[in-house]
Design an enzyme around this catalytic site. Structure first.
Site, PDB file in Angstrom:
ATOM      1  N   ASP A  67       0.830  -1.198   0.000  1.00 38.01           N
ATOM      2  CA  ASP A  67       0.000   0.000   0.000  1.00 38.01           C
ATOM      3  C   ASP A  67       0.870   1.256   0.000  1.00 38.01           C
ATOM      4  OD1 ASP A  67      -2.218  -1.607   0.109  1.00 38.01           O
ATOM      5  OD2 ASP A  67      -2.620  -1.265   2.242  1.00 38.01           O
ATOM      6  N   PHE A  68       0.293   2.343  -0.481  1.00 38.68           N
ATOM      7  CA  PHE A  68       0.960   3.654  -0.500  1.00 38.68           C
ATOM      8  C   PHE A  68       1.569   3.987   0.858  1.00 38.68           C
ATOM      9  CE2 PHE A  68       0.021   8.159   0.674  1.00 38.68           C
ATOM     10  CZ  PHE A  68       1.063   8.759  -0.022  1.00 38.68           C
TER      11      PHE A  68
END
Length: 303
Positions: A67-68
Site C-alpha cells: 500500500d501507498f
C-alpha cells in the site's frame, strides 16, 4: 520521518535478476496520474536508468504490492524470466512475508490467529475499503488468515500501543489493516480503518520487515530495518518485551525451510498426472492469486 525524495531509494538486495528495495512510507509503487511524479517507479528509473525495461509499461516488474502508506521490503524483477520464477513462488505459496506494526491498545494474547473472511465494502462513501464478513455492505467475502505475535507493549505519544509481528497467510487487499481493526486493535496512524479518527501520527505504522522468496536460481531473503524503535521515533516508548524480534523471525525461517523440504519431496513424487491433480484441487485463494499475478504480468508488457 523525512518525506520521500527522488534520490533516497534504499536498496536491500541486488542481483542480475532482482532488486529488493526498502519502500518509503509515503510513496506509491506506480501511478498513471500526471501529477504524481514521485513514485517507486520513478525512483528506480532515476537510480538505475540502464536497468529499466522499455518493453514494459512501468519500466520495472514489481513482484508484489505494498500500500501507498506501507513501508518496507518490495521485490522487483529485472527480466521476464525472473518475474516468472517469482510468480511461481507466490503461486505455490513458497513466499514468506512478515510485517511489523504498532497497533492501538495492549493486545492480551501473546499469539493469535485471525480468521475473519474479507470482502469488498459496497456502502456509499466506503467503496475504497474492505470489510469483514457479516458487516453491512460486505460483498463476496473470502476466507482469510493472519498470524499475530506480540513483540512489545508500550506507548505512542502517551497512548497504550503494542508492537506486533503480522504474517498474512492469504493475500487479500488491506488484509492486515482490516484484521487488526476487526480485533479492536487498529494500526496506529491508519486513518481509513480507524473510522477516520487516527490522524495524529505522521504515518501509518505498518512495515514489511521480512521477505523470503526461494526462486529456483537464487534465494531472496531480506529484512528491511525496523523503523519502530525509539531512536527513529521518540513517540514510541517500549515498556515490556513479550517476544524477541530476532528469535521470532528465526522461527519463521525454520518453518519456511521445513515447508520447502516438504514441497520438494511432493514435487519429486513420480506420476504424469500430478500437475493435473493439483490444478483440479486448487484452492480459491490460489486461484485468486494466479489471476492477480497474471494481471500484473499483463500490465508489465506493452501492447
Amino acid at each position: 520521518m523525512e518525506p520521500g525524495t527522488i534520490d533516497n531509494l534504499c536498496i536491500l538486495y541486488q542481483s542480475p535478476d532482482f532488486i529488493v528495495v526498502n519502500k518509503h512510507w509515503d510513496i506509491r509503487i506506480d501511478s498513471k496520474m500526471w501529477y504524481e511524479t514521485l513514485t517507486l517507479q520513478s525512483q528506480l528509473k532515476h537510480r538505475f536508468p540502464e536497468l529499466a525495461d522499455p518493453d514494459t509499461y512501468y519500466g520495472f516488474r514489481f513482484c508484489h504490492q505494498l500500500d501507498f502508506s506501507t513501508s518496507g521490503a518490495l521485490c522487483v524483477a529485472l527480466n521476464k524470466a525472473a518475474a516468472g520464477s517469482a510468480y511461481k513462488c507466490f503461486k505455490d505459496r513458497l513466499v514468506t512475508k512478515a510485517y511489523l506494526a504498532l497497533v492501538r491498545g495492549h493486545v492480551d494474547q501473546s499469539r493469535m490467529t485471525i480468521r475473519y473472511a474479507i470482502g469488498k465494502n459496497t456502502v456509499e462513501g466506503m467503496t475504497h475499503m474492505m470489510c469483514i464478513e457479516g458487516t453491512e455492505g460486505c460483498e463476496n467475502p473470502k476466507p482469510c488468515q493472519s498470524e499475530l505475535i506480540v513483540l512489545e507493549h508500550g506507548s505512542y505519544s502517551g497512548d497504550p500501543v503494542t508492537k506486533v509481528l503480522l504474517q498474512p497467510l492469504t493475500g487479500r487487499t488491506h488484509q492486515l489493516r482490516v484484521h487488526c481493526s476487526a480485533i479492536g486493535h487498529p494500526i496506529v496512524g491508519d486513518f481509513t480503518y480507524s473510522h477516520k479518527k487516527d490522524s495524529g501520527p505522521y504515518r501509518m505504522m505498518l512495515h514489511a520487515y521480512y521477505l523470503r522468496i526461494p526462486t529456483g536460481k537464487e534465494l531472496i531473503e531480506v529484512c528491511a530495518p525496523d523503523p519502530f524503535v525509539t531512536a527513529m521515533d521518540g513517540n514510541w516508548v517500549p515498556q515490556r518485551v513479550a517476544h524477541r524480534l530476532d528469535e521470532t523471525i528465526q522461527e519463521l525461517k525454520d518453518k519456511a525451510l521445513q515447508q520447502g523440504d516438504v514441497g520438494q519431496s511432493q514435487q519429486a513424487v513420480p506420476g504424469d498426472k500430478g500437475e493435473e491433480a493439483l490444478s483440479k484441487t486448487e484452492s480459491p485463494e490460489l486461484e485468486e492469486q494466479r489471476v492477480q499475478c497474471e494481471q500484473w504480468l499483463a500490465e508489465w508488457a506493452l501492447e
